[in-house]
Motif scaffolding. Structure first.
Motif, PDB file in Angstrom:
ATOM      1  N   GLY A  67      -1.180  -1.007   5.308  1.00 26.24           N
ATOM      2  CA  GLY A  67      -1.035  -0.409   3.998  1.00 26.24           C
ATOM      3  C   GLY A  67      -2.263   0.392   3.621  1.00 26.24           C
ATOM      4  N   ASP A  82      -0.355  -4.712   2.970  1.00 31.27           N
ATOM      5  CA  ASP A  82       1.024  -4.402   3.337  1.00 31.27           C
ATOM      6  C   ASP A  82       1.742  -3.580   2.274  1.00 31.27           C
ATOM      7  N   ARG A  83       0.956  -2.888   1.440  1.00 26.99           N
ATOM      8  CA  ARG A  83       1.545  -2.044   0.407  1.00 26.99           C
ATOM      9  C   ARG A  83       0.899  -0.668   0.427  1.00 26.99           C
ATOM     10  N   ARG A 108      -0.289   2.081  -2.121  1.00 25.33           N
ATOM     11  CA  ARG A 108      -0.582   2.304  -3.545  1.00 25.33           C
ATOM     12  C   ARG A 108      -1.340   3.626  -3.678  1.00 25.33           C
ATOM     13  N   ASP A 126       3.702   2.696  -5.818  1.00 28.65           N
ATOM     14  CA  ASP A 126       3.310   1.343  -5.407  1.00 28.65           C
ATOM     15  C   ASP A 126       4.543   0.698  -4.787  1.00 28.65           C
ATOM     16  N   CYS A 127       4.514   0.522  -3.474  1.00 26.65           N
ATOM     17  CA  CYS A 127       5.673  -0.042  -2.789  1.00 26.65           C
ATOM     18  C   CYS A 127       5.233  -0.789  -1.537  1.00 26.65           C
ATOM     19  N   ALA A 128       6.092  -1.643  -1.043  1.00 24.98           N
ATOM     20  CA  ALA A 128       5.824  -2.327   0.217  1.00 24.98           C
ATOM     21  C   ALA A 128       5.914  -1.321   1.354  1.00 24.98           C
ATOM     22  N   THR A 129       4.972  -1.403   2.275  1.00 21.89           N
ATOM     23  CA  THR A 129       4.999  -0.501   3.425  1.00 21.89           C
ATOM     24  C   THR A 129       6.317  -0.634   4.180  1.00 21.89           C
ATOM     25  N   GLU A 178       9.269  -1.386   3.122  1.00 24.96           N
ATOM     26  CA  GLU A 178      10.386  -0.725   2.437  1.00 24.96           C
ATOM     27  C   GLU A 178      10.345   0.776   2.669  1.00 24.96           C
TER      28      GLU A 178
END
Length: 419
Positions: free
Chosen positions: A322, A383-384, A386, A396-399, A401
């Protein structure tokens, strides 16, 4: 040469020799059947002088209409990741042998193609690029951007660009507006190659690409080859494991003309392509090559289709983890347009680097000496994904996803069209 070809099960045969008499002579079992002055086939060959003129509609194409309400940055981000121009092309390249007899050093889709030169410490880096939208709006500037991007991708692998090839794809050159596109694109290629000292070693021209009188987008596709002196210093786009400083080279302007964002989100191919400063481009490439060879950089990825946000996400995919970054906007009181530009503008001569521990100061000092804008914008890891723009959270999201959208975007695109 014949021995080398034989080794690889290829055919090669000597067919003649170079002479000094300026004649092309062809023999059949020792009998001369043709003898032509070489200049008649090259220097003195007839040249077409076709009329060309800028289309009357060109000025309208270059104007940027009011776009109205912009989608939320996160929504636009996910839509772009799944668009066919940006989504992973693994559906295509996984159907072929991409390891080249185990010589491949950078996996397909992870940056410029890089293969080792066995028996030496060197490697070869290769990239092919071209953007028909930019060339439709301005074939001269669009062709310049294609050469610069291909060379920049080679530099991002740590390679010094040494040569160019091309495939020039256009419509019917008997139409003055198409001939104008071709002439302007060739002029642009020449200007950048001279500025970057890149010889054009060959190429291909594909003309008359039309259906029912409608031509393909003018698309000069540019291939650049480069040499990596130390194969163990090759860079890919993916952030290495652990936390590292992320440095952005170059500056971002409000340049959405011809962008993937404008096409995918608003369905438009309009505006003016990004401006290319050749001195800046050359300095950026020099810096990236040095950062690779000196071990300052751990990864490198240029910002092109989709802009900064997409480039950062691609650095996180394929095991890159991330990133948490903060970038500025053009104006202090950033409006929605400024945020959109900071995330998705396709301004030229920008590169995202992850930096080896303890090497950030050296990198920034060298950037300053070369006149390259450079800023630490955050850290990799986690793991995100941002991204903050001018102090406000934009994405801002989960990698995982985001990567799922990118990985399966092309498959979904074609399934929707045959369902």
């Amino acid at each position: 040469v014949e021995e080398i070809f034989e080794k690889w099960d290829l055919h090669a045969a000597g067919i003649g020799e170079v002479t000094g008499d300026q004649l092309l002579r062809i023999k059949d079992h020792g009998t001369v059947i043709a003898e032509v002055p070489a200049t008649a086939l090259a220097d003195d060959a007839p040249m077409y002088r076709r009329p060309f003129a800028e289309p009357a509609s060109q000025a309208a194409l270059r104007t940027m209409p009011a776009l109205g309400a912009e989608p939320a940055p996160r929504d636009a981000f996910f839509t772009l990741l799944a668009s066919p121009g940006i989504a992973s092309k693994q559906w295509i390249y996984r159907q072929y042998d991409s390891m080249v007899r185990t010589n491949t050093l950078v996996a397909a889709g992870a940056g410029a193609g890089v293969v080792r030169v066995k028996g030496t410490a060197k490697a070869l880096a290769m990239s092919v690029d071209g953007n028909g939208r930019f060339c439709l709006l301005d074939p001269y500037e669009g062709a310049k951007l294609a050469v610069a991007e291909a060379a920049r991708n080679v530099a991002c692998a740590g390679g010094v660009p040494i040569g160019v090839t091309n495939c020039l794809n256009f419509g019917n050159p008997e139409r003055p507006e198409i001939m104008w596109q071709l002439a302007e694109a060739v002029r642009g290629i020449g200007d950048v190659c001279r500025a970057l000292e890149l010889p054009v070693t060959g190429g291909n021209v594909s003309l008359y690409n039309e259906t029912d009188g409608r031509a393909v987008l003018p698309t000069p596709v540019i291939g650049v080859l480069g040499v990596v002196e130390h194969a163990d210093r090759v860079l890919a786009r993916v952030f290495p494991s652990g936390a590292h400083d992320i440095v952005l080279l170059g500056t971002t302007a409000r340049e959405l003309g011809g962008s993937e964002y404008l096409k995918t989100i608003h369905g438009l191919v309009r505006g003016v392509p990004p401006a290319l400063d050749l001195e800046r481009e050359r300095a950026v490439q020099t810096l990236v090559i040095e950062a690779a060879s000196k071990g300052w950089a751990r990864s490198a990825h240029d910002c092109s289709d989709g802009g900064f946000a997409i480039a950062l996400a691609e650095c996180c995919f394929s095991g890159g983890g991330g990133a948490d970054v903060s970038v500025t906007a053009e104006s202090a009181d950033a409006d929605a347009g400024d945020v959109t530009a900071a995330l998705f503008s396709e301004s030229a001569s920008r590169v995202i680097l992850s930096v080896a521990e303890g090497k950030t100061a050296e990198l920034l000092a060298r950037a300053k000496a070369l006149g390259v804008p450079a800023a630490v914008i955050g850290r990799s890891g986690g793991d995100r994904i941002r991204i903050t723009v001018a102090g406000t959270a934009a994405i801002d999201c989960a990698t995982a996803e985001a990567e799922e959208r990118w990985t399966n975007g092309l498959t979904r695109y074609f399934k929707e069209r045959v369902a």
